[in-house]
Design an enzyme around this catalytic site. Structure first.
Site, short mmCIF file in Angstrom:
data_model
loop_
_atom_site.label_atom_id
_atom_site.label_comp_id
_atom_site.label_asym_id
_atom_site.label_seq_id
_atom_site.Cartn_x
_atom_site.Cartn_y
_atom_site.Cartn_z
N ASN A 79 83.84 63.13 18.02
CA ASN A 79 85.21 62.67 18.11
C ASN A 79 85.47 61.34 17.41
O ASN A 79 86.51 60.72 17.61
CB ASN A 79 85.63 62.57 19.59
CG ASN A 79 85.41 63.88 20.32
OD1 ASN A 79 84.51 63.98 21.16
ND2 ASN A 79 86.17 64.91 19.99
N ILE A 87 89.22 57.62 15.67
CA ILE A 87 88.88 58.20 16.97
C ILE A 87 89.86 59.30 17.33
O ILE A 87 91.08 59.14 17.19
CB ILE A 87 88.91 57.12 18.06
CG1 ILE A 87 87.96 55.96 17.72
CG2 ILE A 87 88.57 57.70 19.43
CD1 ILE A 87 88.24 54.68 18.49
N CYS A 88 89.34 60.42 17.81
CA CYS A 88 90.18 61.49 18.34
C CYS A 88 90.09 61.43 19.86
O CYS A 88 89.11 61.86 20.46
CB CYS A 88 89.71 62.85 17.82
SG CYS A 88 90.73 64.22 18.40
N LEU A 89 91.12 60.86 20.49
CA LEU A 89 91.17 60.73 21.95
C LEU A 89 92.63 60.84 22.36
O LEU A 89 93.48 60.11 21.83
CB LEU A 89 90.57 59.38 22.38
CG LEU A 89 90.52 59.10 23.89
CD1 LEU A 89 89.61 60.10 24.60
CD2 LEU A 89 90.05 57.67 24.15
N ASP A 120 87.63 69.66 19.75
CA ASP A 120 88.76 68.89 19.23
C ASP A 120 88.19 67.71 18.45
O ASP A 120 88.34 66.56 18.83
CB ASP A 120 89.64 68.41 20.39
CG ASP A 120 90.90 67.71 19.89
OD1 ASP A 120 91.33 67.97 18.75
OD2 ASP A 120 91.45 66.88 20.65
#
Length: 220
Positions: A79, A87-89, A120
Protein backbone atom coordinates in the site's frame (compact mmCIF):
# COMPACT_ATOMS: atom_id res chain seq x y z
CA UNK A 1 -4.91 32.98 15.65
CA UNK A 2 -7.23 31.26 13.19
CA UNK A 3 -9.02 28.01 13.98
CA UNK A 4 -6.81 25.87 11.71
CA UNK A 5 -3.57 27.11 13.28
CA UNK A 6 -4.99 26.71 16.78
CA UNK A 7 -6.04 23.14 16.08
CA UNK A 8 -2.76 22.16 14.40
CA UNK A 9 -0.71 23.62 17.27
CA UNK A 10 -2.78 21.59 19.75
CA UNK A 11 -2.31 18.40 17.71
CA UNK A 12 1.45 18.96 17.50
CA UNK A 13 1.53 19.49 21.27
CA UNK A 14 -0.51 16.32 21.83
CA UNK A 15 2.00 14.32 19.78
CA UNK A 16 4.93 15.74 21.72
CA UNK A 17 3.29 15.07 25.08
CA UNK A 18 2.33 11.48 24.27
CA UNK A 19 5.14 9.25 25.51
CA UNK A 20 3.38 5.92 24.92
CA UNK A 21 2.63 5.78 21.17
CA UNK A 22 6.21 6.46 19.96
CA UNK A 23 4.78 8.95 17.45
CA UNK A 24 6.66 12.22 16.92
CA UNK A 25 6.27 15.28 14.69
CA UNK A 26 8.77 18.00 13.82
CA UNK A 27 8.21 21.31 12.01
CA UNK A 28 9.82 21.90 8.61
CA UNK A 29 11.23 25.45 8.31
CA UNK A 30 9.28 26.43 11.46
CA UNK A 31 5.97 25.97 9.66
CA UNK A 32 3.17 24.18 11.56
CA UNK A 33 1.64 23.32 8.18
CA UNK A 34 4.60 21.30 6.89
CA UNK A 35 5.74 18.56 9.23
CA UNK A 36 7.77 15.39 9.39
CA UNK A 37 6.13 12.62 11.37
CA UNK A 38 8.00 9.55 12.52
CA UNK A 39 7.33 6.26 14.23
CA UNK A 40 8.95 2.89 14.86
CA UNK A 41 8.07 -0.17 12.81
CA UNK A 42 5.58 -2.41 14.63
CA UNK A 43 6.89 -5.42 16.54
CA UNK A 44 6.56 -8.88 14.98
CA UNK A 45 6.43 -7.44 11.45
CA UNK A 46 9.15 -7.17 8.77
CA UNK A 47 9.36 -3.46 9.71
CA UNK A 48 10.32 -4.08 13.35
CA UNK A 49 13.36 -2.10 14.44
CA UNK A 50 13.03 0.41 11.61
CA UNK A 51 12.50 4.17 12.00
CA UNK A 52 10.05 5.54 9.44
CA UNK A 53 9.55 9.17 8.47
CA UNK A 54 6.47 10.67 6.79
CA UNK A 55 6.14 14.00 4.99
CA UNK A 56 2.97 15.81 6.15
CA UNK A 57 1.27 18.78 4.49
CA UNK A 58 -1.68 20.45 6.23
CA UNK A 59 -4.10 21.76 3.55
CA UNK A 60 -5.78 25.17 3.80
CA UNK A 61 -9.19 23.58 4.46
CA UNK A 62 -7.97 21.29 7.26
CA UNK A 63 -9.62 19.58 9.15
CA UNK A 64 -12.38 19.35 6.55
CA UNK A 65 -9.92 17.93 4.03
CA UNK A 66 -7.40 15.18 4.91
CA UNK A 67 -3.75 15.84 5.58
CA UNK A 68 -1.43 14.93 2.71
CA UNK A 69 1.06 12.26 3.71
CA UNK A 70 3.75 10.27 1.96
CA UNK A 71 6.61 8.19 3.25
CA UNK A 72 10.07 9.75 3.14
CA UNK A 73 11.62 6.47 4.24
CA UNK A 74 11.52 3.87 1.48
CA UNK A 75 9.72 0.67 2.43
CA UNK A 76 8.48 -2.50 0.75
CA UNK A 77 4.71 -2.64 1.26
CA UNK A 78 1.70 -3.26 -1.03
CA UNK A 79 0.00 0.00 0.00
CA UNK A 80 3.02 2.26 -0.34
CA UNK A 81 4.72 3.21 -3.61
CA UNK A 82 8.28 1.86 -3.66
CA UNK A 83 9.25 4.78 -5.90
CA UNK A 84 7.44 7.84 -4.52
CA UNK A 85 6.28 6.94 -1.01
CA UNK A 86 2.64 7.61 -1.96
CA UNK A 87 0.20 5.87 0.39
CA UNK A 88 -3.06 4.08 -0.32
CA UNK A 89 -5.11 4.43 2.88
CA UNK A 90 -8.82 5.20 2.97
CA UNK A 91 -8.64 7.83 5.74
CA UNK A 92 -6.24 9.88 3.59
CA UNK A 93 -8.95 9.99 0.91
CA UNK A 94 -12.72 9.50 1.04
CA UNK A 95 -12.89 8.01 4.56
CA UNK A 96 -11.33 11.10 6.16
CA UNK A 97 -13.24 12.68 9.04
CA UNK A 98 -12.57 16.00 10.84
CA UNK A 99 -12.43 14.07 14.13
CA UNK A 100 -9.17 12.43 12.99
CA UNK A 101 -5.92 14.01 14.14
CA UNK A 102 -2.25 13.97 13.21
CA UNK A 103 -1.58 11.43 15.97
CA UNK A 104 -4.45 9.11 15.07
CA UNK A 105 -3.55 9.26 11.38
CA UNK A 106 0.10 8.41 12.04
CA UNK A 107 -0.99 5.54 14.30
CA UNK A 108 -3.20 4.31 11.43
CA UNK A 109 -0.14 4.36 9.16
CA UNK A 110 1.77 2.36 11.74
CA UNK A 111 -1.13 -0.12 11.84
CA UNK A 112 -1.08 -0.38 8.04
CA UNK A 113 2.42 -1.85 8.33
CA UNK A 114 0.89 -4.61 10.48
CA UNK A 115 -2.00 -5.32 8.12
CA UNK A 116 -1.29 -4.78 4.40
CA UNK A 117 -4.26 -4.62 2.02
CA UNK A 118 -2.92 -6.26 -1.17
CA UNK A 119 -6.34 -6.15 -2.88
CA UNK A 120 -6.24 -2.34 -2.85
CA UNK A 121 -2.58 -1.73 -3.62
CA UNK A 122 -0.54 1.38 -4.24
CA UNK A 123 2.32 -0.76 -5.60
CA UNK A 124 0.90 -3.58 -7.73
CA UNK A 125 4.22 -5.44 -8.10
CA UNK A 126 4.73 -5.58 -4.34
CA UNK A 127 1.13 -6.71 -3.86
CA UNK A 128 1.66 -9.57 -6.33
CA UNK A 129 4.78 -10.60 -4.41
CA UNK A 130 2.82 -10.52 -1.13
CA UNK A 131 0.06 -12.73 -2.52
CA UNK A 132 2.40 -15.14 -4.36
CA UNK A 133 4.93 -15.86 -1.62
CA UNK A 134 4.36 -14.37 1.81
CA UNK A 135 7.65 -15.65 3.23
CA UNK A 136 9.65 -14.19 0.34
CA UNK A 137 7.77 -10.89 0.64
CA UNK A 138 8.54 -10.65 4.36
CA UNK A 139 12.21 -11.38 3.76
CA UNK A 140 12.35 -8.59 1.15
CA UNK A 141 10.45 -6.13 3.35
CA UNK A 142 12.81 -6.93 6.22
CA UNK A 143 15.83 -6.31 3.96
CA UNK A 144 14.42 -2.91 2.84
CA UNK A 145 13.84 -2.05 6.52
CA UNK A 146 17.49 -2.88 7.21
CA UNK A 147 18.82 -0.86 4.26
CA UNK A 148 16.54 2.19 4.41
CA UNK A 149 15.12 2.41 7.95
CA UNK A 150 18.06 1.27 10.07
CA UNK A 151 16.45 -2.03 11.04
CA UNK A 152 18.45 -5.10 12.06
CA UNK A 153 19.95 -7.35 9.40
CA UNK A 154 20.06 -11.14 9.44
CA UNK A 155 22.93 -10.96 11.91
CA UNK A 156 20.86 -8.74 14.21
CA UNK A 157 23.06 -5.70 13.59
CA UNK A 158 21.59 -2.33 12.69
CA UNK A 159 22.20 -0.82 9.26
CA UNK A 160 24.65 2.03 8.97
CA UNK A 161 22.28 3.46 6.32
CA UNK A 162 25.14 5.02 4.35
CA UNK A 163 27.88 2.45 4.15
CA UNK A 164 25.88 -0.72 3.64
CA UNK A 165 26.22 -2.28 0.20
CA UNK A 166 22.89 -3.25 -1.32
CA UNK A 167 22.14 -6.68 -2.68
CA UNK A 168 20.04 -5.87 -5.75
CA UNK A 169 18.66 -9.43 -5.93
CA UNK A 170 17.44 -9.21 -2.32
CA UNK A 171 16.05 -5.72 -2.96
CA UNK A 172 13.91 -7.16 -5.76
CA UNK A 173 12.76 -10.10 -3.66
CA UNK A 174 14.20 -12.69 -6.04
CA UNK A 175 16.09 -15.97 -5.66
CA UNK A 176 19.79 -15.56 -6.47
CA UNK A 177 19.88 -18.96 -8.22
CA UNK A 178 17.15 -17.84 -10.64
CA UNK A 179 19.01 -14.64 -11.48
CA UNK A 180 22.30 -16.51 -11.91
CA UNK A 181 20.66 -19.00 -14.30
CA UNK A 182 19.53 -16.36 -16.79
CA UNK A 183 22.63 -14.24 -16.36
CA UNK A 184 24.66 -17.33 -17.37
CA UNK A 185 22.84 -17.23 -20.73
CA UNK A 186 24.60 -13.95 -21.46
CA UNK A 187 22.03 -11.41 -20.30
CA UNK A 188 22.94 -8.40 -18.15
CA UNK A 189 22.27 -8.97 -14.46
CA UNK A 190 20.30 -5.72 -14.09
CA UNK A 191 18.01 -6.67 -16.98
CA UNK A 192 17.48 -10.17 -15.60
CA UNK A 193 16.49 -8.69 -12.23
CA UNK A 194 14.12 -6.21 -13.87
CA UNK A 195 12.37 -8.87 -15.99
CA UNK A 196 12.05 -11.46 -13.20
CA UNK A 197 10.69 -8.78 -10.85
CA UNK A 198 8.12 -7.56 -13.40
CA UNK A 199 6.96 -11.11 -14.15
CA UNK A 200 6.75 -11.93 -10.43
CA UNK A 201 9.15 -14.88 -10.83
CA UNK A 202 8.66 -16.07 -7.25
CA UNK A 203 7.10 -18.93 -5.30
CA UNK A 204 4.46 -20.96 -7.14
CA UNK A 205 4.64 -18.54 -10.06
CA UNK A 206 8.03 -19.91 -11.12
CA UNK A 207 6.44 -23.15 -12.34
CA UNK A 208 3.92 -21.17 -14.41
CA UNK A 209 6.57 -19.21 -16.32
CA UNK A 210 8.71 -21.34 -18.62
CA UNK A 211 12.24 -20.35 -19.54
CA UNK A 212 11.28 -19.46 -23.10
CA UNK A 213 8.89 -16.80 -21.83
CA UNK A 214 11.63 -15.28 -19.68
CA UNK A 215 14.15 -15.31 -22.54
CA UNK A 216 11.56 -13.73 -24.84
CA UNK A 217 11.17 -10.83 -22.38
CA UNK A 218 14.94 -10.53 -21.95
CA UNK A 219 15.41 -10.22 -25.71
CA UNK A 220 13.02 -7.26 -26.01
Amino acid sequence: MDARLRRVNKEISDCKNDKTSNISVELVDNSPFHLIGSFLGPEETPYEGGHFQVDIIIPDSYPFQPVKMKFITKLYHPNVSSASGAICLDILKDAWSPVLTLKSTLISLQSLLCSPEPNDPQDAEVAKHYMTSRASFEETARYWTHIYAGGPGKDGKKSGKTGDSRDEVAMAGLDKAHVDKFEALGFERSKVIDVLRRLNYRGANVAKLNDDRIVEELLK
